[in-house]
Design a protein around this motif. Structure first.
Motif, PDB file in Angstrom:
ATOM      1  N   LEU A 280     -43.640 -13.488 -72.596  1.00 30.15           N
ATOM      2  CA  LEU A 280     -44.578 -12.682 -73.387  1.00 30.15           C
ATOM      3  C   LEU A 280     -45.494 -11.883 -72.455  1.00 30.15           C
ATOM      4  O   LEU A 280     -45.840 -10.732 -72.732  1.00 30.15           O
ATOM      5  CB  LEU A 280     -45.423 -13.586 -74.290  1.00 30.15           C
TER       6      LEU A 280
ATOM      7  N   ALA B 143     -46.222  -8.265 -74.588  1.00 30.04           N
ATOM      8  CA  ALA B 143     -46.298  -8.436 -76.039  1.00 30.04           C
ATOM      9  C   ALA B 143     -47.562  -9.187 -76.459  1.00 30.04           C
ATOM     10  O   ALA B 143     -47.909  -9.206 -77.646  1.00 30.04           O
ATOM     11  CB  ALA B 143     -45.065  -9.179 -76.550  1.00 30.04           C
ATOM     12  N   LEU B 144     -48.212  -9.809 -75.488  1.00 36.83           N
ATOM     13  CA  LEU B 144     -49.439 -10.536 -75.799  1.00 36.83           C
ATOM     14  C   LEU B 144     -50.501 -10.072 -74.788  1.00 36.83           C
ATOM     15  O   LEU B 144     -50.227  -9.995 -73.591  1.00 36.83           O
ATOM     16  CB  LEU B 144     -49.183 -12.049 -75.630  1.00 36.83           C
TER      17      LEU B 144
ATOM     18  N   LEU C 146     -51.184 -16.836 -80.666  1.00 32.36           N
ATOM     19  CA  LEU C 146     -49.864 -16.189 -80.712  1.00 32.36           C
ATOM     20  C   LEU C 146     -49.722 -15.235 -81.890  1.00 32.36           C
ATOM     21  O   LEU C 146     -48.785 -14.438 -81.937  1.00 32.36           O
ATOM     22  CB  LEU C 146     -48.756 -17.261 -80.778  1.00 32.36           C
TER      23      LEU C 146
ATOM     24  N   SER D 170     -49.178 -11.693 -81.121  1.00 32.48           N
ATOM     25  CA  SER D 170     -47.983 -11.305 -80.348  1.00 32.48           C
ATOM     26  C   SER D 170     -47.220 -10.187 -81.039  1.00 32.48           C
ATOM     27  O   SER D 170     -47.004 -10.207 -82.247  1.00 32.48           O
ATOM     28  CB  SER D 170     -47.058 -12.509 -80.181  1.00 32.48           C
ATOM     29  N   GLN D 171     -46.832  -9.209 -80.216  1.00 31.10           N
ATOM     30  CA  GLN D 171     -46.008  -8.125 -80.776  1.00 31.10           C
ATOM     31  C   GLN D 171     -44.519  -8.497 -80.743  1.00 31.10           C
ATOM     32  O   GLN D 171     -43.678  -7.722 -81.172  1.00 31.10           O
ATOM     33  CB  GLN D 171     -46.246  -6.834 -79.988  1.00 31.10           C
ATOM     34  N   ASP D 172     -44.229  -9.652 -80.184  1.00 26.97           N
ATOM     35  CA  ASP D 172     -42.848 -10.128 -80.173  1.00 26.97           C
ATOM     36  C   ASP D 172     -42.815 -11.437 -80.970  1.00 26.97           C
ATOM     37  O   ASP D 172     -43.009 -12.523 -80.430  1.00 26.97           O
ATOM     38  CB  ASP D 172     -42.388 -10.345 -78.720  1.00 26.97           C
TER      39      ASP D 172
ATOM     40  N   ALA E  52     -42.679 -15.476 -79.798  1.00 26.95           N
ATOM     41  CA  ALA E  52     -43.789 -16.351 -80.178  1.00 26.95           C
ATOM     42  C   ALA E  52     -43.262 -17.508 -81.031  1.00 26.95           C
ATOM     43  O   ALA E  52     -43.713 -18.645 -80.902  1.00 26.95           O
ATOM     44  CB  ALA E  52     -44.845 -15.552 -80.928  1.00 26.95           C
TER      45      ALA E  52
END
Lengths: 214, 632
Positions: B571, B576-577, B611, B614-616, B620
């Motif tokens: 991540l 993504a975070l 989390l 998170s963009q993923d 996550a």
């Protein structure tokens, strides 16, 4: 003629003893052993192997002549890709076969191509009577063809040409003691599978061509 | 319709793209057999182990693994190494039995070895065989009992019509009493005088033809002497696939550019193609004639033609299917990679990549096939661990040619990567070729490899002969990248001498390579910006009791804190975070490792909240699943 078999080098027999691992020699000694074994491996071949290499150099050279026509004769992208790969592959194999002959102190044919004319120097067989070889008339017909007609003829004649190479390998493998040499077996096997694969690919292209022309 | 050669206008790849890697340390390495210069990146070389004298100078081939042992094929026999101490492996047995390629596999107490060339003898003798027909010859599979690894016992063999170039062992999840061996043998068919029943006639002339089929051997584990061919599936029957690769990014760009220029685009089998200029004229005239238009065509006519064009090709394509008889197809496979956990196999078969359903081991069934105009000879396959992707290699030139020179196209002799849909369709995504150019003195082309079990990513360690080994990250299947390598200079400075890595496989934290000329190399992964220490530690939590790379194991990761840290590292790498969230989660994870009960639960809850940004979501989710398992 040389003896023909996959006998282990004498030096190996001396060093190998069942169930007993000998202490490793120094790296220099191992390297000397490596090169001695490479050299020793070059002494097991037959006249059939020599004839195969010599003939196949000429055979491959004609494939170069055919393939080099593609760009100037208006071949399609697919045929130009195919022709470029044949040139790359068969050029490399010619060099391998020349090295194979040179290593074994045999006459090494040199390839000279002038347009449609193939001249071979320094080796016995010119390859013109090898299976699948195009006649000079067929070469001229291919050379005169343009565009789609070139594509169709190129496939037709290259299938014929490749089929000849496949036959040459199968004939070699049918000779007692031939292709026992590792390098010869690997090279002949590669030519065999590569060209069978390429024939199937070209046949598919030709079938598509026929379907589109209906 | 008149002669319309659109089939010829296969999408041309950018075939002249040179490999641009002038600064690569692999360029210009000095030659040498045991003292070549080396370049290494994100790996460490733990040991190089030369073979015993009887095997020096003789080709080392494939590898198999069982417990702490490595089985290394060599054209003179099999070498068995104990790698309990990777820095100092111990050769526990060398079994002299000359044959090529002596490719090896293991299952429980059995060792299987392939024999293809003419010199292989039933009695493992070293004298070879001169006669073309001989009852002393063994071309097929040898079976050894390795209950005592230091003393293999040759217990059985199975002769096959084309010998065994390679083979794959299938352990059916539903059958614990037998294993199955799929034979790949591309050599010419043996004379019937040597092995009765072998026929090289076409199947039309002789239904028993040894061509156009594979062979399946059933081995009863309790009585391997009863091993025999049980079926010869004709998996190539009615195979028709276009000699064409899927669109690469460059192809798609070219099509969009052509579309913008007003060129005629047609769609065939779901793939867009630009109609070549030289055929446009005749197709337009043919169409104009058929619809009764005369003279100059107007813009409206051209628009009408665009619509009609697709219809003409679709109709043509439909008609074709009816016209096509059985296609010639491949006569054999080079290699079949079996992935029993998903019930599928990838077959690399001459001009095709096949997907096979292997849920019935004796009767594999083809479910899809792909071809590729840039591929010369389909060599081997590997699935992603989740079975959503498959990669094929092209052993252009058979491994004996220097196919990684700057002048060799990057699409030739490369890997082709495909996605694999749930209904079993393979779709081309990209090519990957060793990014460092090699010399004319180095045989180099795509060869064997295996997945490295880094969780959440798809990593593939691969042999490129004298191109060395390369670790490819193909998580993003459209953009595979190299993240580690090792390479040596040529064996010989003046000419091409066979050498390089034949196979390299991950096995229990080690990366083990069979070097054709130099012996057995053992490597370990080193942390880098592309791979963290946590990811390496997490990969080492996967423990295999044996490995045959052509019988692909499913990797499963036990829930550990290092697994959670690996996902967090990923991540962080992808961004993504946010950095502050990464820092707080990392801190909570460290504390949680030594916390218990409610304290640990509270920390996990904090992490779950962090989390959420998170963009993923998928990654996550993997991290949260790991925490859930650590809670229980």
């Amino acid at each position: 003629m040389q003896t023909a078999s996959l006998r282990l080098p004498a030096i190996l027999i001396l060093l190998w003893s069942p169930g007993l691992l000998l202490a490793q020699g120094s790296m220099e000694e191992l390297e000397a052993l490596y090169w001695a074994r490479q050299k020793e491996a070059m002494s097991h071949f037959t006249q059939a192997d020599v004839d195969f290499m010599t003939g196949m150099i000429g055979h491959h050279a004609q494939a170069l002549i055919m393939s080099r026509l593609a760009p100037a004769n208006g071949a399609s992208t697919a045929i130009r890709t195919l022709a470029a790969r044949i040139i790359n592959a068969q050029n490399d194999e010619i060099e391998l076969m020349q090295n194979w002959l040179r290593d074994r102190e045999q006459a090494v044919p040199q390839v000279h191509i002038d347009g449609l004319n193939l001249m071979m120097h320094g080796g016995g067989d010119h390859g013109h009577h090898m299976p699948g070889m195009l006649t000079q008339e067929q070469l001229e017909e291919l050379s005169a063809a343009q565009g789609m007609e070139f594509d169709r003829l190129f496939l037709t004649y290259m299938i014929q040409h490749h089929a000849g190479a496949v036959t040459m390998v199968e004939d070699l493998f049918a000779v007692d003691g031939a292709a026992q040499d590792e390098a010869a077996y690997k090279l002949a096997s590669s030519i065999h599978v590569d060209q069978i694969t390429e024939i199937a690919r070209m046949q598919q292209m030709l079938d598509d061509f026929a379907n589109q022309s209906q | 319709m008149n002669a319309v050669c659109f089939r010829w206008a296969l999408l041309g790849a950018l075939l002249t793209t040179p490999v641009l890697a002038q600064d690569d340390p692999r360029v210009g390495l000095g030659a040498g057999l045991f003292d070549a210069e080396e370049a290494i990146w994100n790996l460490s070389l733990v040991s190089t182990n030369v073979p015993p004298e009887a095997y020096v100078g003789v080709t080392n081939s494939d590898l198999a693994f069982k417990d702490n042992y490595v089985f290394q094929g060599n054209y003179n026999g099999v070498l068995i190494w104990d790698i309990s101490t990777p820095a100092q492996p111990v050769l526990v047995k060398d079994y002299l039995c000359p044959a090529s390629q002596n490719d090896v596999s293991v299952y429980e107490h059995l060792l299987f070895v392939s024999s293809e060339a003419f010199g292989g003898r039933l009695d493992c003798g070293t004298q070879g065989i001169d006669e073309q027909v001989s009852h002393d010859r063994l071309r097929g599979i040898r079976i050894f009992d390795i209950t005592d690894v230091t003393n293999p016992e040759y217990v059985a063999n199975v002769q096959t019509c084309r010998g065994s170039h390679t083979h794959s062992v299938l352990k059916d999840p539903d059958d614990d009493e037998n294993v199955y061996i799929y034979i790949s043998g591309s050599a010419p068919v043996r004379p019937a005088e040597e092995l009765p029943g072998c026929s090289d006639l076409s199947p039309d002339e002789d239904p028993g033809s040894a061509l156009f089929r594979i062979e399946v051997i059933k081995v009863p584990l309790a009585d391997p002497a009863q091993a025999a061919v049980v079926s010869s599936p004709r998996i190539f029957e009615d195979l028709v696939a276009p000699p064409r690769h899927g669109p690469s990014p460059a192809d798609l760009e070219a099509i969009e550019k052509a579309r913008a220029e007003g060129k005629f685009i047609i769609s065939i089998n779901g793939q867009s193609m630009v109609l070549p200029d030289q055929y446009v004229g005749q197709i337009i005239s043919s169409w104009a004639e058929s619809v009764g238009k005369e003279g100059e065509l107007t813009a409206a006519d051209t628009a009408e033609f665009r619509v009609a064009l697709q219809g003409m090709f679709s109709a043509q394509a439909d008609g074709e299917a009816e016209n096509d008889g059985p296609a010639p197809g491949p006569t054999q496979c080079h290699d079949i990679t079996l992935y029993p956990e998903i019930g599928l196999a990838g077959g690399a078969c001459e001009g095709y990549g096949l997907l096979l359903d292997i849920t019935d081991p004796e009767n594999p069934v083809r479910v899809d096939a792909v071809a590729d105009s840039n591929f010369s000879y389909w060599h081997s396959a590997t699935f992603s661990n989740d079975g959503s992707k498959i990669l094929f290699t092209d052993e252009w030139g058979g491994g004996g040619g220097p196919k990684c020179r700057p002048s060799d196209p990057v699409e030739w002799g490369a890997n082709a990567l495909f996605t694999l849909s749930e209904d079993g369709k393979m779709e081309f995504q990209s090519y990957y070729k060793l990014p460092a150019p090699q010399t004319s003195e180095e045989n180099c082309v795509a060869h064997n490899g295996s997945l490295v079990p880094v969780p959440g990513r798809d990593l593939f360690i691969q042999s490129w002969y004298q191109g060395g080994i390369s670790l490819m990250d193909w998580t993003d299947v459209k953009n595979p990248v190299e993240i580690a390598y090792h390479d040596r200079g040529p064996v010989d400075p003046n000419r091409m001498q066979m050498g390089g890595s034949w196979s390299v496989y991950w096995y229990n934290g080690l990366i083990v390579s069979s070097e054709i000329a130099r012996g057995l190399d053992i490597f370990q992964l080193e942390p880098s910006e592309y791979l963290t220490a946590n990811e390496i530690l997490a990969s080492n939590t996967v423990v295999l009791s044996y490995l045959n790379a052509q019988g692909q194991p499913e990797y499963r990761w036990p829930a550990t804190f290092v697994l959670a840290h690996s996902y967090l590292d990923q991540l962080e790498r992808s961004g993504a975070l946010p950095a502050d969230a990464i820092a707080s989660v990392r801190s909570d994870l460290y504390h949680a490792a030594s916390a218990e009960g409610d304290a640990r639960a509270q920390l996990f809850q904090n992490i779950a909240s962090a989390l959420e940004s998170s963009q993923d979501a998928a990654k996550a989710g993997l991290l949260k699943e790991t925490l859930d398992a650590l809670t229980q």
